[in-house]
Scaffold this active site. Sequence first.
Site, mmCIF file in Angstrom:
data_model
loop_
_atom_site.group_PDB
_atom_site.id
_atom_site.type_symbol
_atom_site.label_atom_id
_atom_site.label_comp_id
_atom_site.label_asym_id
_atom_site.label_seq_id
_atom_site.Cartn_x
_atom_site.Cartn_y
_atom_site.Cartn_z
ATOM 1 N N ASP A 147 -13.764 -39.484 0.504
ATOM 2 C CA ASP A 147 -13.929 -40.718 1.267
ATOM 3 C C ASP A 147 -14.640 -41.793 0.460
ATOM 4 O O ASP A 147 -15.160 -41.546 -0.630
ATOM 5 C CB ASP A 147 -14.742 -40.441 2.539
ATOM 6 C CG ASP A 147 -13.974 -39.619 3.554
ATOM 7 O OD1 ASP A 147 -12.732 -39.688 3.549
ATOM 8 O OD2 ASP A 147 -14.622 -38.916 4.353
ATOM 9 N N TYR A 149 -18.137 -28.086 -2.329
ATOM 10 C CA TYR A 149 -18.818 -29.374 -2.223
ATOM 11 C C TYR A 149 -20.314 -29.174 -2.390
ATOM 12 O O TYR A 149 -20.871 -28.133 -2.018
ATOM 13 C CB TYR A 149 -18.546 -30.032 -0.870
ATOM 14 C CG TYR A 149 -17.207 -30.720 -0.774
ATOM 15 C CD1 TYR A 149 -17.071 -32.073 -1.091
ATOM 16 C CD2 TYR A 149 -16.074 -30.023 -0.366
ATOM 17 C CE1 TYR A 149 -15.848 -32.706 -1.003
ATOM 18 C CE2 TYR A 149 -14.840 -30.647 -0.274
ATOM 19 C CZ TYR A 149 -14.736 -31.993 -0.593
ATOM 20 O OH TYR A 149 -13.521 -32.617 -0.505
#
EC number: 5.4.99.12
Length: 261
Positions: free
Chosen positions: A51, A109
């Site tokens: 994002d 992540y």
Amino acid sequence: MRIALGIEYDGAAYYGWQRQKEVISVQQELEQSLSKIANHTVRVHCAGRTDSGVHSTGQVVHFETEAIRKDVAWTLGVNANLPKDIAVRWVKQVDSSFHARFSATARHYRYIIYNGAFRPGILGTGLSHYHMDLDVQKMHLAGQMLLGEQDFTSFRALHCQASSPVKCIEYLNISQRSQFIIIDIKANAFLHHMVRNIAGSLIEIGCGKQPVDWLKTLLAYKDRSKAAATAKPGGLYLVEVDYPSQYDLPRPPCGPLFLEL
């Protein structure tokens, strides 16, 4: 010929990975640079679309080309045409069966929190800052309740387009290095904003606003409105993507670089 690349980028200046009209994206910059070296239009496929404001040290892409170039052209040559906040880390020719997204078996992540009284002036866009003391042990214990295959509706963005909220978290670890608190999470796949929503709720536990077993309660609710606010994007990095061993892709340190020093 199919080529895979490992990509690192600081996402602060970009409206996410994916090419979009009228806004700047990481994909757009990379494709423009690759097209110059290949001398034809290049379109890349990525392992995970990050994002706006989110970073990566371990993004993997692949593309098709008939251009015969030395590896140094796909690394140093492409880097010479990229902005300073995007870089190719490695290159490898791969079998035609390889797909950066669909061949991936897991994604890792890393969410980094600077836990100090005042926000930093340097690295400010590469960290999330939280001023209250956080209890790392409580956060880690809470995170273990998310392991395995579960329904993560409570940690799913309202506009998430995934067909199912069920995902499998393989690993979740929370550690501290000096004033950096590091949340590492690996899963087969992630829902939109899932990592940042989990991080936001872990912060609530770490500062004592919620009990250690709160995440278990949130899973049962299956209601996004019951969980904490989404953590800021600046602390999030896609650091590693796992693939079957047959592809033998490079595995550099996860980073980001300032954690390796």
